[in-house]
Design a protein around this motif. Structure first.
Motif, PDB file in Angstrom:
ATOM      1  N   TYR A 158     -58.246 -18.430 -16.611  1.00 29.66           N
ATOM      2  CA  TYR A 158     -57.548 -17.321 -17.564  1.00 29.66           C
ATOM      3  C   TYR A 158     -56.796 -16.647 -16.909  1.00 29.66           C
ATOM      4  CZ  TYR A 158     -61.591 -18.395 -21.100  1.00 29.66           C
ATOM      5  OH  TYR A 158     -62.615 -18.861 -21.820  1.00 29.66           O
ATOM      6  N   SER A 179     -52.290 -23.891 -20.333  1.00 30.83           N
ATOM      7  CA  SER A 179     -53.025 -25.596 -19.357  1.00 30.83           C
ATOM      8  C   SER A 179     -54.717 -25.728 -19.744  1.00 30.83           C
ATOM      9  CB  SER A 179     -52.653 -26.464 -18.060  1.00 30.83           C
ATOM     10  OG  SER A 179     -53.100 -24.987 -17.371  1.00 30.83           O
ATOM     11  N   GLU A 181     -58.621 -24.471 -21.704  1.00 31.60           N
ATOM     12  CA  GLU A 181     -58.714 -23.769 -23.411  1.00 31.60           C
ATOM     13  C   GLU A 181     -59.453 -23.002 -23.476  1.00 31.60           C
ATOM     14  OE1 GLU A 181     -61.954 -26.241 -26.018  1.00 31.60           O
ATOM     15  OE2 GLU A 181     -61.299 -27.222 -24.568  1.00 31.60           O
ATOM     16  N   TYR A 182     -58.394 -21.854 -23.188  1.00 28.45           N
ATOM     17  CA  TYR A 182     -59.819 -20.081 -24.338  1.00 28.45           C
ATOM     18  C   TYR A 182     -60.481 -19.811 -24.883  1.00 28.45           C
ATOM     19  CZ  TYR A 182     -55.836 -18.021 -21.389  1.00 28.45           C
ATOM     20  OH  TYR A 182     -54.991 -17.949 -20.561  1.00 28.45           O
ATOM     21  N   MET A 183     -61.855 -19.342 -24.296  1.00 31.78           N
ATOM     22  CA  MET A 183     -63.133 -19.474 -25.661  1.00 31.78           C
ATOM     23  C   MET A 183     -63.122 -18.124 -26.392  1.00 31.78           C
ATOM     24  SD  MET A 183     -65.559 -22.330 -23.672  1.00 31.78           S
ATOM     25  CE  MET A 183     -65.559 -20.921 -22.506  1.00 31.78           C
ATOM     26  N   VAL A 187     -59.414 -16.807 -27.250  1.00 31.19           N
ATOM     27  CA  VAL A 187     -58.576 -17.147 -28.063  1.00 31.19           C
ATOM     28  C   VAL A 187     -57.647 -16.350 -28.610  1.00 31.19           C
ATOM     29  CG1 VAL A 187     -58.612 -18.535 -29.882  1.00 31.19           C
ATOM     30  CG2 VAL A 187     -60.522 -18.857 -28.304  1.00 31.19           C
ATOM     31  N   GLN A 190     -54.121 -16.218 -25.716  1.00 25.72           N
ATOM     32  CA  GLN A 190     -53.990 -17.746 -25.728  1.00 25.72           C
ATOM     33  C   GLN A 190     -52.796 -17.793 -26.928  1.00 25.72           C
ATOM     34  OE1 GLN A 190     -56.107 -21.270 -25.904  1.00 25.72           O
ATOM     35  NE2 GLN A 190     -54.517 -22.141 -24.739  1.00 25.72           N
TER      36      GLN A 190
END
Length: 255
Positions: A158, A179, A181-183, A187, A190
């Motif tokens: 991140y 590039s 994928e944030y979780m 989120v 992003q």
């Protein structure tokens, strides 16, 4: 009667009478009395100054015989001492082995927890570079190490992604994209990055359209410079500096 001493067979002793004269014969007299009564049991007697264990039992038949077997207590006690000594030695070896086994298992349990604690302390001080060694197994300590390992890798990805986007924007590159994928709760970060990039691109697009409309005449040899620091060419052969209008839009720089 059968006896190791033939004299006791030919001239048997009356232990009942001897017990009245010498108290040392009392145990033997009690055993003889019980045998004559046809009882079964054990007792202690003295023979030639040696204390002996006696076991007796009546025999079947009209004769009313009883058989007694004796053995010196020193022989029994010697065997007991040997057995007790072997038991103590075996117990000590088992205890030592148990301590070693418990220590090994304790280290396997506490070592990962200690490493995880130290790594979390370094993480609290901003250290995201070092990975933690993954422990094999499926117990709770192994799951803890794996979760911490994944947490560090995700945080590192991140932060690297955010740094990459912000560096690109600082270098006037608004074509950069996230590039990673944030979780979870990351989120919104992003989403904010994408909104910033979209807002800057829309503003600069309006800037270009404004310049192409002919209203953005810059002085020759000058470049327009937005508040973001990026230079743009205007339409036509002349250039002027443009500044942002608060709340959106652009306005020619006076002078």
């Amino acid at each position: 009667m059968i006896h190791p001493d033939a004299g006791n067979v030919s001239n048997p002793k009356d232990y009942m009478e001897l017990a009245k004269q010498d108290s040392s014969y009392v145990p033997t007299a009690k055993i003889f009395k019980a045998m004559m009564e046809g009882k079964t049991g054990t007792g202690f007697s003295y023979y030639k100054g040696v204390r002996r264990l006696v076991g007796y039992i009546p025999l079947s038949g009209p004769e009313g015989w009883s058989v007694a077997v004796t053995t010196p207590l020193t022989q029994i006690e010697g065997n007991v001492r040997n057995t007790l000594l072997m038991s103590v030695i075996t117990g000590l070896f088992l205890l030592l082995g148990s301590i070693l086994i418990v220590r090994v298992f304790a280290q396997r349990i506490t070592r990962p927890i200690l490493e995880a604690t130290q790594r979390i302390e370094r993480l609290a001080h901003g250290d995201l570079q070092d990975d933690i060694e993954i422990t094999k197994g499926k117990d709770e300590s192994a799951r803890l190490i794996l979760a911490l390992h994944n947490t560090i890798r995700e945080l590192r990805s991140y932060i690297l992604d955010i740094s990459h986007v912000l560096d690109a924007v600082a270098n006037n590159d608004l074509t950069v994209t996230s590039s990673v994928e944030y979780m979870g709760d990351f989120v919104p970060i992003q989403t904010a990055l994408l909104k910033i990039l979209s807002s800057l691109n829309i503003t600069l697009k309006k800037h270009r359209l404004f310049c192409r409309s002919g209203r953005c005449k810059l002085r020759p040899g000058r470049f327009g410079r937005t508040e973001s620091g990026r230079q743009f060419h205007g339409a036509g052969s002349n250039y002027r500096e443009l500044n942002f209008i608060p709340g959106g839009g652009l306005r020619p720089h006076k002078g």
